[in-house]
Structure formats: structure tokens, C-alpha cells
Design a protein around this motif. Structure first.
Motif, PDB file in Angstrom:
ATOM      1  N   ASP A  78       0.797  -1.215   0.000  1.00 60.41           N
ATOM      2  CA  ASP A  78       0.000   0.000   0.000  1.00 60.41           C
ATOM      3  C   ASP A  78       0.835   1.272   0.000  1.00 60.41           C
ATOM      4  OD1 ASP A  78      -2.018  -1.759   2.303  1.00 60.41           O
ATOM      5  OD2 ASP A  78      -2.381  -1.520   0.174  1.00 60.41           O
ATOM      6  N   LEU A  79       2.093   1.184   0.338  1.00 60.51           N
ATOM      7  CA  LEU A  79       2.896   2.385   0.494  1.00 60.51           C
ATOM      8  C   LEU A  79       3.608   2.725  -0.809  1.00 60.51           C
ATOM      9  CD1 LEU A  79       4.397   1.664   3.993  1.00 60.51           C
ATOM     10  CD2 LEU A  79       2.437   3.070   3.419  1.00 60.51           C
ATOM     11  N   LEU A  80       3.175   3.789  -1.435  1.00 61.61           N
ATOM     12  CA  LEU A  80       3.811   4.214  -2.667  1.00 61.61           C
ATOM     13  C   LEU A  80       5.053   5.034  -2.370  1.00 61.61           C
ATOM     14  CD1 LEU A  80       0.693   5.113  -4.806  1.00 61.61           C
ATOM     15  CD2 LEU A  80       2.095   3.076  -4.927  1.00 61.61           C
ATOM     16  N   LEU A  81       5.086   5.690  -1.233  1.00 63.09           N
ATOM     17  CA  LEU A  81       6.250   6.475  -0.863  1.00 63.09           C
ATOM     18  C   LEU A  81       7.222   5.588  -0.101  1.00 63.09           C
ATOM     19  CD1 LEU A  81       4.486   9.741   0.287  1.00 63.09           C
ATOM     20  CD2 LEU A  81       5.652   9.326  -1.856  1.00 63.09           C
ATOM     21  N   SER A  82       8.415   5.465  -0.613  1.00 62.69           N
ATOM     22  CA  SER A  82       9.388   4.574   0.015  1.00 62.69           C
ATOM     23  C   SER A  82       9.835   5.096   1.367  1.00 62.69           C
ATOM     24  CB  SER A  82      10.587   4.399  -0.903  1.00 62.69           C
ATOM     25  OG  SER A  82      11.205   5.658  -1.120  1.00 62.69           O
ATOM     26  N   ASP A  83       9.635   6.377   1.643  1.00 63.31           N
ATOM     27  CA  ASP A  83      10.028   6.927   2.938  1.00 63.31           C
ATOM     28  C   ASP A  83       9.168   6.387   4.067  1.00 63.31           C
ATOM     29  OD1 ASP A  83      11.868   8.404   1.585  1.00 63.31           O
ATOM     30  OD2 ASP A  83      10.610  10.198   1.491  1.00 63.31           O
ATOM     31  N   LYS A  84       7.994   5.898   3.757  1.00 65.72           N
ATOM     32  CA  LYS A  84       7.082   5.405   4.786  1.00 65.72           C
ATOM     33  C   LYS A  84       7.255   3.914   5.050  1.00 65.72           C
ATOM     34  CE  LYS A  84       3.534   8.883   4.058  1.00 65.72           C
ATOM     35  NZ  LYS A  84       2.135   9.114   3.759  1.00 65.72           N
ATOM     36  N   TRP A  85       8.212   3.287   4.414  1.00 67.46           N
ATOM     37  CA  TRP A  85       8.440   1.860   4.620  1.00 67.46           C
ATOM     38  C   TRP A  85       9.022   1.639   6.002  1.00 67.46           C
ATOM     39  CZ3 TRP A  85      10.439  -1.358  -0.051  1.00 67.46           C
ATOM     40  CH2 TRP A  85       9.593  -1.156  -1.139  1.00 67.46           C
ATOM     41  N   SER A  86       8.604   0.573   6.635  1.00 65.81           N
ATOM     42  CA  SER A  86       9.145   0.249   7.955  1.00 65.81           C
ATOM     43  C   SER A  86      10.574  -0.259   7.810  1.00 65.81           C
ATOM     44  CB  SER A  86       8.279  -0.825   8.625  1.00 65.81           C
ATOM     45  OG  SER A  86       8.413  -2.045   7.933  1.00 65.81           O
ATOM     46  N   ALA A  87      11.275  -0.308   8.922  1.00 67.94           N
ATOM     47  CA  ALA A  87      12.658  -0.791   8.906  1.00 67.94           C
ATOM     48  C   ALA A  87      12.718  -2.250   8.459  1.00 67.94           C
ATOM     49  CB  ALA A  87      13.281  -0.640  10.287  1.00 67.94           C
ATOM     50  N   GLU A  88      11.729  -3.043   8.864  1.00 64.32           N
ATOM     51  CA  GLU A  88      11.699  -4.450   8.464  1.00 64.32           C
ATOM     52  C   GLU A  88      11.501  -4.584   6.958  1.00 64.32           C
ATOM     53  OE1 GLU A  88       9.658  -3.237  10.889  1.00 64.32           O
ATOM     54  OE2 GLU A  88      10.647  -4.052  12.659  1.00 64.32           O
ATOM     55  N   ALA A  89      10.625  -3.748   6.397  1.00 62.06           N
ATOM     56  CA  ALA A  89      10.363  -3.801   4.965  1.00 62.06           C
ATOM     57  C   ALA A  89      11.592  -3.346   4.177  1.00 62.06           C
ATOM     58  CB  ALA A  89       9.154  -2.934   4.620  1.00 62.06           C
ATOM     59  N   ARG A  90      12.294  -2.331   4.680  1.00 58.85           N
ATOM     60  CA  ARG A  90      13.512  -1.879   4.010  1.00 58.85           C
ATOM     61  C   ARG A  90      14.562  -2.984   4.030  1.00 58.85           C
ATOM     62  NH1 ARG A  90      14.364   4.414   5.855  1.00 58.85           N
ATOM     63  NH2 ARG A  90      12.364   5.143   5.092  1.00 58.85           N
ATOM     64  N   PHE A  91      14.706  -3.619   5.190  1.00 56.54           N
ATOM     65  CA  PHE A  91      15.678  -4.708   5.305  1.00 56.54           C
ATOM     66  C   PHE A  91      15.301  -5.854   4.371  1.00 56.54           C
ATOM     67  CE2 PHE A  91      17.327  -8.528   7.524  1.00 56.54           C
ATOM     68  CZ  PHE A  91      18.678  -8.248   7.372  1.00 56.54           C
ATOM     69  N   ALA A  92      14.000  -6.157   4.283  1.00 54.19           N
ATOM     70  CA  ALA A  92      13.541  -7.218   3.380  1.00 54.19           C
ATOM     71  C   ALA A  92      13.859  -6.852   1.929  1.00 54.19           C
ATOM     72  CB  ALA A  92      12.056  -7.458   3.561  1.00 54.19           C
ATOM     73  N   ALA A  93      13.679  -5.591   1.566  1.00 54.45           N
ATOM     74  CA  ALA A  93      13.987  -5.157   0.203  1.00 54.45           C
ATOM     75  C   ALA A  93      15.486  -5.282  -0.081  1.00 54.45           C
ATOM     76  CB  ALA A  93      13.527  -3.722  -0.012  1.00 54.45           C
ATOM     77  N   VAL A  94      16.313  -4.934   0.903  1.00 57.68           N
ATOM     78  CA  VAL A  94      17.761  -5.068   0.734  1.00 57.68           C
ATOM     79  C   VAL A  94      18.130  -6.536   0.549  1.00 57.68           C
ATOM     80  CG1 VAL A  94      19.981  -4.840   1.929  1.00 57.68           C
ATOM     81  CG2 VAL A  94      18.358  -2.945   1.945  1.00 57.68           C
ATOM     82  N   LEU A  95      17.516  -7.412   1.334  1.00 58.24           N
ATOM     83  CA  LEU A  95      17.791  -8.837   1.202  1.00 58.24           C
ATOM     84  C   LEU A  95      17.339  -9.376  -0.146  1.00 58.24           C
ATOM     85  CD1 LEU A  95      16.916 -10.335   4.697  1.00 58.24           C
ATOM     86  CD2 LEU A  95      19.156 -10.043   3.666  1.00 58.24           C
ATOM     87  N   GLU A  96      16.164  -8.943  -0.585  1.00 62.20           N
ATOM     88  CA  GLU A  96      15.635  -9.425  -1.859  1.00 62.20           C
ATOM     89  C   GLU A  96      16.516  -9.010  -3.028  1.00 62.20           C
ATOM     90  OE1 GLU A  96      11.540  -8.466  -2.650  1.00 62.20           O
ATOM     91  OE2 GLU A  96      10.943  -9.025  -0.628  1.00 62.20           O
ATOM     92  N   THR A  97      17.112  -7.823  -2.940  1.00 61.86           N
ATOM     93  CA  THR A  97      17.877  -7.294  -4.068  1.00 61.86           C
ATOM     94  C   THR A  97      19.372  -7.567  -3.963  1.00 61.86           C
ATOM     95  OG1 THR A  97      18.095  -5.154  -2.957  1.00 61.86           O
ATOM     96  CG2 THR A  97      16.205  -5.451  -4.442  1.00 61.86           C
ATOM     97  N   ALA A  98      19.804  -8.246  -2.934  1.00 62.97           N
ATOM     98  CA  ALA A  98      21.244  -8.456  -2.724  1.00 62.97           C
ATOM     99  C   ALA A  98      21.888  -9.243  -3.860  1.00 62.97           C
ATOM    100  CB  ALA A  98      21.469  -9.160  -1.392  1.00 62.97           C
TER     101      ALA A  98
END
Length: 165
Positions: A54-74
Motif C-alpha cells: 500500500d505504500l507508494l512512498l518509500s520513505d514510509k516503509w518500515s525498517a523491516e520492509a527496508r531490510f527485506a527489500a535489501v535482502l531481496e535485491t542483494a
């Protein structure tokens, strides 16, 4: 009940993503699709995704979601990374910044562990010094008590009651 082809569904869902980034209500109003159908299609399209839907603005992503994105793109190549970023409304620079934040967060944890270890070492040293001083004072107190007892016995033996002798 109207049937929509998978291509039509994909085209409608693509309108929700950047660069258009339309809301579900806008897409439904423009295309004449029910909002319930759009929400269902979006949910099915994002099933299994670890990043917020639901979050189109990446600034509103939680820390867990950011970490998950980093893991997914590693392990993604540049091409796959670009496609992932377009699909999720991100920029590669944002992912790099998040990756650096994860790394620096780990470094901060290690620095904190080192500081804690150093403080523990200093505390143990201080405890040893205090115990040594306590033993010395206990010995001095015991010696003073013994001298007082001997003086009292000596005064009783000589029969004097004078404390100054």
C-alpha cells in the motif's frame, strides 16, 4: 459479471505503479472497474511480496520492509534490480542507502558491544580494587579491636580503670 483478461488486469495494475502512481479509486473511475476487483487483483499480484503493497512512498516503509527489500535485491543483477525498483516504485540509490544503513547499523552494534566489553573490564578492575581495600580495612579494624581487647585485659590485670594508660 464482466471477465477481464490477464493482460487487461496487468495493464490496470500497472497504472498503480510509477510513473503514473494512480490510486485505486482513480483507476476504477477512469476504466469502469469495480474497486473490489482492483483490490483483489492487486492483492493476488503482490502475494508473497515481502515489501509493503500500500505504500507508494518509500520513505514510509518500515525498517523491516527496508531490510527485506535489501535482502531481496542483494543477489540481483543491474537489470533485475532496475526492474525490481520500477515494480516497487523505488530508485536504486534508495536501496543502496538502505544497504549502507544496514551495514552501519551492524557496525554500531559491534561498536556498542566493544564499549560494553571495555566497560565490563573496567568495572571488574574497580570491583577488585574495592575488595582489596575492604580486606585491608577489615584487617585494620580487626587489629584495632584486638588492641582494645588487650588494653582492657591489661587494665583489668593491673586493676586500673584509666583509659589513657
Amino acid at each position: 459479471m464482466t471477465y477481464y483478461s490477464p493482460e487487461r488486469k496487468a495493464a490496470l495494475l500497472k497504472m498503480l505503479l510509477p510513473p503514473l502512481s494512480l490510486t485505486v479509486a482513480e483507476v476504477c473511475r477512469r476504466e469502469g472497474v469495480s474497486d473490489v476487483s482492483m483490490y483483489l487483483w492487486r492483492k493476488l499480484a503482490n502475494q508473497g511480496s515481502k515489501v509493503p503493497d500500500d505504500l507508494l512512498l518509500s520513505d514510509k516503509w518500515s525498517a523491516e520492509a527496508r531490510f527485506a527489500a535489501v535482502l531481496e535485491t542483494a543477489s540481483l543483477t543491474q537489470l533485475e534490480l532496475g526492474e525490481y525498483c520500477r515494480r516497487n516504485g523505488l530508485y536504486p540509490e534508495q536501496l543502496n542507502a538502505w544497504r549502507q544503513a544496514c551495514i552501519s547499523g551492524q557496525e554500531a552494534v559491534q561498536a556498542q558491544k566493544m564499549a560494553d566489553h571495555e566497560q565490563t573490564r573496567k568495572d571488574k578492575k574497580r570491583i577488585l580494587e574495592l575488595e582489596r581495600e575492604l580486606r585491608r580495612k577489615d584487617a585494620a579494624l580487626a587489629e584495632t579491636a584486638a588492641l582494645l581487647v588487650l588494653r582492657k585485659k591489661l587494665n583489668d590485670y593491673w586493676g586500673t580503670d584509666d583509659e589513657d594508660n
